[in-house]
Design an enzyme around this catalytic site. Structure first.
Site, short mmCIF file in Angstrom:
data_model
loop_
_atom_site.label_atom_id
_atom_site.label_comp_id
_atom_site.label_asym_id
_atom_site.label_seq_id
_atom_site.Cartn_x
_atom_site.Cartn_y
_atom_site.Cartn_z
N HIS A 26 0.83 -1.22 0.00
CA HIS A 26 0.00 0.00 0.00
C HIS A 26 0.85 1.26 0.00
O HIS A 26 0.41 2.31 -0.44
CB HIS A 26 -1.01 -0.04 1.15
CG HIS A 26 -2.09 -1.02 0.86
ND1 HIS A 26 -2.02 -2.32 1.27
CD2 HIS A 26 -3.23 -0.90 0.14
CE1 HIS A 26 -3.09 -2.97 0.83
NE2 HIS A 26 -3.85 -2.13 0.15
N GLU A 53 -10.93 -11.07 -4.14
CA GLU A 53 -9.49 -10.95 -3.97
C GLU A 53 -8.88 -12.14 -3.25
O GLU A 53 -7.72 -12.15 -2.88
CB GLU A 53 -9.12 -9.63 -3.29
CG GLU A 53 -9.95 -9.25 -2.10
CD GLU A 53 -9.67 -7.83 -1.59
OE1 GLU A 53 -8.72 -7.19 -2.06
OE2 GLU A 53 -10.40 -7.39 -0.71
N ASP A 72 -4.43 -8.33 -4.12
CA ASP A 72 -4.53 -9.41 -3.14
C ASP A 72 -4.76 -10.75 -3.82
O ASP A 72 -4.27 -11.77 -3.34
CB ASP A 72 -5.66 -9.12 -2.14
CG ASP A 72 -5.19 -8.17 -1.06
OD1 ASP A 72 -4.07 -8.37 -0.55
OD2 ASP A 72 -5.92 -7.22 -0.73
N CYS A 104 -10.12 -3.42 -9.84
CA CYS A 104 -9.66 -2.20 -9.19
C CYS A 104 -8.26 -2.36 -8.60
O CYS A 104 -7.77 -1.47 -7.91
CB CYS A 104 -10.64 -1.73 -8.12
SG CYS A 104 -10.80 -2.90 -6.76
C1 PEP Z 1 -6.59 -5.23 -4.31
O1 PEP Z 1 -6.30 -6.06 -3.44
O2 PEP Z 1 -6.34 -5.42 -5.53
C2 PEP Z 1 -7.25 -3.96 -3.96
C3 PEP Z 1 -7.69 -3.13 -4.88
O3 PEP Z 1 -7.34 -3.64 -2.63
P1 PEP Z 1 -6.08 -3.13 -1.77
O4 PEP Z 1 -4.94 -2.88 -2.73
O5 PEP Z 1 -6.48 -1.91 -1.04
O6 PEP Z 1 -5.81 -4.31 -0.88
MG MG Z 2 -7.16 -5.82 -1.47
#
Ligand code: PEP
Ligand code: MG
Length: 577
Positions: free
Chosen positions: A194, A438, A462, A509
């Site tokens: 992140h 995910e 994920d 996403c």
């Molecule tokens: C993902 O896991 O692809 C996602 C969009 O959520 P995050 O990156 O916040 O875990």
């Molecule tokens: Mg995620």
């Protein structure tokens, strides 16, 4: 001397500027043994550093008392001044210097560890959390000892500031939104951590996983970050500098040309419309979303509202934040994801955070955490529902794997709705509820998701992590983190195809959606909605405009039958022909 370090490219672009070393007290304090005759001088040096910080606090206390200053500041300064005065710090560190002939920084860091360990023992959450204050106070004294009491924002002329750190948490990185940072590099970290994601959302160049940047780079060294290649160049000579200045202005020119695409309709050559939505972390990101005229928000990572604070944001504060985003994008969908805390996204205001840390990525993260804390969850659900009265808000639930989790979540949403009806507060009765795909189990057993939810969104970050058993934040295994692994691609494809057959809208996403090298592949798989950082939208749109969806569908079908990653990559490269 010029040298270069290679790491993981996480956010493209070129930054040229001066190094600012960020210290994490415990990790980076040097240890050395003093000669006997130097011991008294070292104790004096320690005392001078404490005196300097005492003075800083006195100034801050004066400022905190002035009208208009935030009221919490007084309490904050008082607590820190109290910690500074604790004999466990200055006196005990002074004694350690004399007894063990160690340097002042080391003696102080050792005392800090002792104090933090004592605070960790407290039953009371509030008292336990004060350990963060101890660390902050010690970091101030360490800075005074190291002789660099500089402020981040003060630079000469238009010189950029480049943060060099051993590691940065997403909570650290999100704070750069309010500072002018040219870029950052870290020794640890993975490309879809992140921290990396926040760097991309800030549109600043960043390289992680450099291993030795923090010990090798010195404050004020001249640095070049090449975010596309994952390279850090330290003290470049004039020739290299000139070359990078040219490349930087070339990239800026490219970016400004892309702006022309802002108003172009996002559709393929064979007129298939592709929705390009934005991922955001904070309401202030909406400005960037409007600049590129995104189709709406496909992912609002609300956990960032919970970071860097001692108290949880209350229902009203959250409501204001969600409503501000909805109102800023009239008529456009805003997908608010419920709290995805845990793993690398820690927030000290979350009670029981220490539980989350035990085995973070597989532990009590996201919806799993929320279902164990219904009061925190209900407050967020009510806030999102209330905001839905002011725009087109959709709700998205992260990390679902079990049908029972979906059921429990839907029950809590119903409960939140009933509470609002009782309070005569308005909300969108027909609000759409979606789930993130995910976890491989969710992709492979999609039935309950399709039956119970209104839309789906694939979190490829994920999904890749859990399919390949690779910690997305760990640079030691980053070379094995591969969203193009045939297993990951098949899960993505399966989810898109199954949802399309059932008539349930599906988006991607994860970071894959914002990678222009993946646009053709995803369109060929049948994807029609992408969500990514606003800074990527026009680059991806440029790709969309060159695609033929029907033709890609046939070619990608063939590509997905390949088992060898190398051949798959060759085919992927040829999708451009
Ligand atoms: C993902 O896991 O692809 C996602 C969009 O959520 P995050 O990156 O916040 O875990
Ligand atoms: Mg995620």
């Amino acid at each position: 001397m010029t040298f270069a370090l290679h790491g993981l490219a996480v956010s493209s672009g070129i930054a040229i500027g001066r190094a600012h070393l960020v210290s994490h007290a415990t990790l980076e304090v040097a240890q050395y043994v003093l000669r006997d005759r130097d011991v008294p001088g070292e104790v004096t040096r320690l005392k001078a550093a404490f005196d300097a910080v005492r003075k800083e606090f006195a100034t801050l206390r004066g400022e905190a008392g002035t009208p208009g200053a935030p009221s919490e500041l007084v309490a904050f300064v008082d607590i820190h001044a109290m910690i500074l005065a604790d004999p466990m710090l200055e006196e005990a560190a002074g004694a350690a210097i004399q007894e063990r002939r160690c340097n002042a920084e080391w003696a102080l860091a050792q005392q800090m560890d002792l104090l933090v360990a004592q605070f960790d023992e407290f039953e009371d959450v509030y008292l336990r959390e004060r350990k963060h204050d101890i660390v902050q106070v010690v970091e101030r004294v360490l800075k005074a000892l190291l002789g660099k009491p500089r402020k981040l924002s003060k630079r000469k002329g238009d010189e950029e500031l480049i943060i060099v750190a051993h590691d940065l948490s997403p909570a650290d990185t999100i704070q750069f939104k309010s500072l002018k940072i040219g870029g950052f590099v870290t020794d640890l970290g993975g490309a879809t951590s992140h921290t990396a994601i926040v760097a991309r959302s800030l549109a600043i160049p960043a390289v992680v996983g450099l291993h030795h940047a923090r010990p090798l780079v010195r404050d004020d060294d001249l640095l070049i970050i090449d975010g596309r290649r994952g390279v850090l160049i330290v003290n470049p000579d004039e020739r290299i500098l000139e070359e990078y200045r040219l490349r930087k202005s070339g990239q800026e020119l490219e970016r400004s040309k892309l702006k022309r695409l802002k108003t172009a309709r996002s559709a393929t050559l064979d007129d298939v419309e592709i929705q390009l939505m934005a991922n955001i972390e904070l309401p202030q990101d909406i400005e960037q979303v409007r600049e590129v005229d995104a189709g709406g928000v496909g992912l609002f990572r609300t956990e960032f509202l919970f970071m860097n604070r001692d108290e949880l944001p209350g229902e009203d504060e959250q409501f204001e934040a969600y409503r501000a985003v909805a109102k800023a994008l009239p008529g456009k969908p805003v997908t608010v994801r419920t709290l995805d805390v845990g793993a690398d996204k820690t927030a000290r205001a979350i009670r029981g955070a220490e539980r989350i840390e035990a085995n973070p990525a597989l532990g009590l993260r996201a919806i799993r955490y929320c279902l164990t804390e219904p009061q925190i969850f209900l407050a967020q659900l009510r806030a999102i529902l209330r905001a839905s009265h002011y725009g087109h808000i959709r709700m998205l639930i992260p990390m679902l794997a079990h049908a029972s989790e979906i059921d429990q979540t839907l029950t809590l949403i119903e409960q939140a709705k009933m509470q609002l009806r009782d309070d005569r507060l308005k909300f969108d009765e027909g609000i759409e509820i979606g789930g993130m795909i995910e976890i491989p189990a969710a992709a492979l057993a999609l039935g309950p998701f399709i039956k119970r939810l209104d839309f789906l969104s694939i979190g490829t970050n994920d999904l890749t992590q859990y399919t390949l058993a690779i910690d997305r934040t760990d640079e030691a295994v980053a070379h094995l983190y591969d969203p193009l692994h045939p297993a990951v691609l098949r899960l993505v494809h399966l989810t898109i195809q199954t949802s399309a057959k059932a008539g349930v809208p599906v988006a991607v996403c994860g970071e894959m959606a914002g990678d222009p090298d993946m646009t053709r592949l995803l369109i060929g798989m049948g994807l029609r909605e992408f969500s990514m950082h606003p800074s990527q939208i026009l680059t991806v749109k440029q790709q969309v405009l060159k695609c033929d969806a029907a033709e890609l569908n046939t070619r990608v079908g063939r590509l997905l039958r390949l088992d060898e990653p190398e051949r798959l990559r060759e085919h992927l490269a040829r999708l451009d022909d």
